[in-house]
Design a protein around this motif. Structure first.
Motif, short mmCIF file in Angstrom:
data_model
loop_
_atom_site.label_atom_id
_atom_site.label_comp_id
_atom_site.label_asym_id
_atom_site.label_seq_id
_atom_site.Cartn_x
_atom_site.Cartn_y
_atom_site.Cartn_z
N VAL A 1 13.99 -18.87 14.04
CA VAL A 1 13.88 -19.69 13.83
C VAL A 1 14.88 -19.70 12.12
O VAL A 1 13.46 -19.42 11.76
N GLY A 2 15.89 -19.99 11.76
CA GLY A 2 16.05 -20.17 10.23
C GLY A 2 16.43 -18.90 9.84
O GLY A 2 16.99 -17.98 8.90
N LEU A 3 16.14 -17.29 10.69
CA LEU A 3 16.96 -15.91 10.11
C LEU A 3 18.08 -15.51 10.33
O LEU A 3 18.30 -15.30 9.34
N PRO A 57 6.98 -19.46 9.61
CA PRO A 57 6.60 -18.32 9.53
C PRO A 57 7.64 -17.54 8.36
O PRO A 57 9.06 -17.59 8.24
N SER A 58 6.83 -16.84 6.87
CA SER A 58 7.87 -16.21 6.20
C SER A 58 8.02 -15.27 6.56
O SER A 58 7.70 -14.55 7.71
N VAL A 59 9.37 -14.80 6.14
CA VAL A 59 9.87 -13.79 6.83
C VAL A 59 9.86 -12.87 4.67
O VAL A 59 9.82 -12.74 4.36
N ILE A 60 9.20 -11.60 5.49
CA ILE A 60 8.83 -10.45 4.23
C ILE A 60 9.79 -9.84 4.67
O ILE A 60 10.37 -9.07 5.25
N PHE A 61 10.10 -9.68 2.96
CA PHE A 61 11.34 -7.92 2.77
C PHE A 61 10.73 -7.49 1.82
O PHE A 61 9.73 -7.70 0.88
N GLY A 62 10.97 -6.33 2.31
CA GLY A 62 10.17 -5.00 1.30
C GLY A 62 11.17 -3.73 0.93
O GLY A 62 12.85 -3.79 1.89
N GLN A 63 11.32 -3.06 0.17
CA GLN A 63 12.48 -2.56 -0.52
C GLN A 63 11.55 -1.28 -1.12
O GLN A 63 10.70 -1.24 -2.08
N LEU A 64 11.54 0.16 -0.77
CA LEU A 64 10.75 0.85 -1.15
C LEU A 64 12.04 1.97 -1.63
O LEU A 64 12.63 3.11 -0.73
N GLY A 65 12.21 2.00 -2.82
CA GLY A 65 12.94 3.24 -3.05
C GLY A 65 14.78 2.79 -3.40
O GLY A 65 14.95 1.76 -2.96
N ASP A 76 0.88 -1.02 -0.43
CA ASP A 76 -0.03 0.14 0.01
C ASP A 76 0.96 1.00 0.15
O ASP A 76 0.30 2.01 -0.77
N ILE A 77 1.97 1.46 0.47
CA ILE A 77 2.79 2.37 0.71
C ILE A 77 4.09 2.69 -0.67
O ILE A 77 5.25 3.50 -0.70
N GLY A 78 3.58 1.28 -1.29
CA GLY A 78 4.50 1.55 -2.37
C GLY A 78 6.11 0.87 -2.07
O GLY A 78 6.58 0.80 -3.48
N SER A 79 5.88 -0.33 -1.73
CA SER A 79 6.82 -1.29 -1.51
C SER A 79 6.91 -1.88 -2.18
O SER A 79 5.70 -2.75 -2.33
N LYS A 80 8.07 -2.72 -3.22
CA LYS A 80 7.80 -3.65 -3.54
C LYS A 80 8.54 -5.54 -2.52
O LYS A 80 9.21 -4.48 -1.20
N THR A 81 7.32 -6.24 -2.26
CA THR A 81 7.77 -6.82 -1.31
C THR A 81 8.53 -8.51 -1.63
O THR A 81 8.19 -8.89 -3.18
N ILE A 82 9.01 -9.65 -0.87
CA ILE A 82 9.40 -10.50 -1.70
C ILE A 82 9.01 -11.40 -0.06
O ILE A 82 9.50 -11.16 0.80
N ILE A 83 8.68 -13.02 -0.83
CA ILE A 83 8.35 -13.62 0.46
C ILE A 83 9.15 -14.37 0.44
O ILE A 83 9.87 -15.31 -0.53
N PHE A 140 12.33 -3.18 4.27
CA PHE A 140 11.81 -3.74 5.48
C PHE A 140 12.28 -5.23 6.05
O PHE A 140 12.25 -5.84 4.88
N ILE A 141 12.24 -6.18 6.93
CA ILE A 141 12.01 -7.22 7.33
C ILE A 141 11.25 -7.86 8.23
O ILE A 141 12.19 -7.21 9.31
N PHE A 142 10.24 -8.40 7.66
CA PHE A 142 9.14 -8.58 8.90
C PHE A 142 9.64 -10.08 9.16
O PHE A 142 8.94 -10.67 8.27
N GLU A 143 9.69 -9.93 10.59
CA GLU A 143 9.53 -12.43 10.67
C GLU A 143 8.42 -12.08 11.47
O GLU A 143 7.46 -11.35 12.35
N GLY A 144 7.74 -13.64 11.28
CA GLY A 144 6.78 -14.59 12.01
C GLY A 144 7.26 -15.77 13.48
O GLY A 144 6.19 -16.10 13.52
N MET A 145 8.71 -15.42 13.91
CA MET A 145 8.97 -16.56 14.78
C MET A 145 9.76 -15.81 15.95
O MET A 145 10.62 -16.38 16.68
N GLU A 146 10.17 -14.39 16.01
CA GLU A 146 11.09 -13.76 17.11
C GLU A 146 10.53 -15.04 18.35
O GLU A 146 11.66 -14.65 18.97
N GLU A 147 9.00 -14.71 18.81
CA GLU A 147 9.21 -14.84 20.15
C GLU A 147 9.03 -16.80 20.10
O GLU A 147 8.71 -16.97 21.33
N SER A 148 9.24 -17.36 19.68
CA SER A 148 9.85 -18.65 19.31
C SER A 148 12.19 -18.98 18.84
O SER A 148 11.83 -19.77 18.42
N GLY A 149 12.46 -17.98 18.60
CA GLY A 149 13.28 -18.67 18.13
C GLY A 149 13.83 -17.86 17.64
O GLY A 149 15.16 -17.74 16.89
#
Length: 473
Positions: free
Chosen positions: A171-173, A78-86, A54-61, A160-169
């Motif tokens: 894993v893999g990040l 859980p997937s790690v979301i990469f985003g790039q704006l500019g 929505d803010i114009g960022s490219k995203t890669i899963i 941007f790097i948003f992950e979904g496993m921080e509270e469980s260690g």
């Protein structure tokens, strides 16, 4: 400053929108440690990817594969979301990190309200994950969006790097970050993480250090089955007695570590560092009232901060296998497992501390001449991390805080761990800034987690001001 004045005004005018969006995020039960809520974690990840687009960022899963849950099930990570704006080569590039998963929570745990329904009370917002880490990751989105809405150019490139496993260690990040060091992260100039908190409730801070961690399981095994104390008491070596003896050799009641050599590698205190501790705005009396204790081990603020941040500590967490129910039970457990951890500081290395502690326990146990069996297990530890508070990245954060709050921030370290900070630094050689949004009483991981409305809204302004200050470096 006139541009930021309009920028700040826009954010104030859209306060209710930001709170409504936070409420939607809180309603998603993205508990990464709960097998039954895997789909909710995925849903929250999809929501964050949508916000980025929505803010114009490219995203890669980035899919991290599978892992084995403690219950034995094999699950997809859980997937790690990469985003790039500019991608303007004339601009600085900032990489921001956050996580979209949360700790478990049930109303029956002692919450005053449903933890997955955002509740407003006394200018505070309550809900699981509201401070750790959903308000901060949304604040990054709104900080960028506000630039766009008021017609200002976003002053830096943002990854941007948003992950979904921080509270469980997470894993893999670490492996993913190391693989991407020369790819997605190759042109990053600075990192910023807002996954921590002010020291107290009155004054913003910048965090430049974290303690590491090693955890120990000490198992002592005796007879093949539990025994009756009336029949066997006094004639067998009891595993619990051996364990308590070992625990008594680890630490004194006033927090002094007794393991020989454990403090020899602690980085020496410098005058410059000491001066930072002296400047910290902190009330030990407020701290004691907040946790309802009458006395701390250190009553001098400087000693208190050093004990909490720059010296190792040891905590005993529990004994598995021992009777812990109500009433009496005259059993001699055949096997017990004690659990304790040590928070590490620079320049302590987990592997060396693990070996030191293990050798010490084996020597002490041998001295008992007990026929019981000793087993020591220590999973992979986490390194401590410390940065340079005079680095330009920190100066940008300092100036941003001065713009939003009108005060000079404290420079603090923390007793806990955010392993990804060290991972980013080691993989790329770039500076990592910890820029907290929430207050020290937010209660992350606890019941009734909250964030003050002012911290959420001012946090959006702060992140936007930080991006502008970084653009000037």
């Amino acid at each position: 400053m006139s541009d930021l004045k309009n920028y700040f005004k826009y954010i104030d005018e859209n306060k209710e929108f930001y709170i409504d969006e936070l409420a939607k995020a809180i309603s998603i039960k993205s508990v990464s440690g709960d097998v039954s809520r895997v789909s909710e974690v995925e849903k929250m990840g999809e929501k964050m990817e949508s916000h980025l687009r929505d803010i114009g960022s490219k995203t890669i899963i980035r899919n991290l594969g599978q892992y084995t849950h403690p219950n034995g099930k094999t699950l997809g990570l859980p997937s790690v979301i990469f985003g790039q704006l500019g991608s303007d080569s004339s601009k600085k590039t900032v990489c921001v990190y956050g996580h979209y998963d949360v700790q478990p929570a049930e109303e029956s745990d002692g919450w005053d309200t449903d933890p997955f329904v955002l509740t407003r009370k006394d200018s505070k917002l309550y809900g699981r994950g509201v401070s750790d880490d959903k308000a901060p990751i949304l604040a990054w989105i709104w900080a960028v969006q506000a630039y766009q809405k008021v017609g200002l150019e976003v002053p830096v490139n943002i990854k941007f790097i948003f992950e979904g496993m921080e509270e469980s260690g997470s894993v893999g990040l670490d492996d993913l970050i190391n693989r991407e060091a020369d790819q997605f992260l190759k042109d990053v100039d600075y990192f910023c993480i807002s996954d921590n908190y002010w020291l107290g409730t009155r004054k913003p801070c910048l965090t430049y250090g974290l303690r590491g961690l090693v955890y120990f399981f000490v198992e002592i095994e005796g007879a093949h089955a539990d025994l009756h104390s009336g029949v066997f008491g006094g004639v067998v070596h009891e595993p619990m007695t051996d364990l308590i003896h070992l625990f008594s050799k680890l630490i004194t009641s006033d927090g002094k570590l007794l393991i020989p050599g454990i403090s020899n590698t602690v980085a020496p205190l410098t005058e410059k560092e000491l001066e930072l501790y002296k400047k910290v705005d902190f009330s030990i009396e407020d701290f004691k009232r907040s946790i309802k204790v009458g006395k701390c081990i250190q009553e001098n603020p400087v000693d208190f901060h050093m004990a909490r941040w720059r010296y190792p500590s040891l905590s005993i967490h529990g004994i598995q296998g021992a009777f812990s129910g109500e009433g009496s039970k005259t059993v001699i457990p055949c096997k017990v497992t004690g659990k304790f951890s040590i928070r590490l500081v620079p320049n302590q290395e987990p592997e060396k501390i693990q070996a030191l502690v293990s050798d010490f326990l084996k020597t002490e146990f041998a001295g008992l001449q007990s026929p019981n069996k000793l087993h020591i297990y220590s999973p992979e530890g986490g390194m401590p991390w410390v940065s340079d508070p005079d680095h330009p990245n920190y100066m940008a954060g300092k100036r941003a805080i001065q713009q939003v709050y009108g005060v000079e921030p404290d420079f603090t370290r923390e007793g806990g761990s955010i392993p990804v900070a060290l991972t980013f630094e080691k993989a790329t050689g770039r500076n990592v800034l910890l820029l907290p949004l929430g207050r020290g009483d937010d209660g992350a991981h606890s019941v009734n987690e909250k964030i003050d409305e002012s911290n959420y809204i001012n946090g959006i302004k702060l992140l936007g001001a930080y991006l502008q200050e970084v653009s000037k470096l």
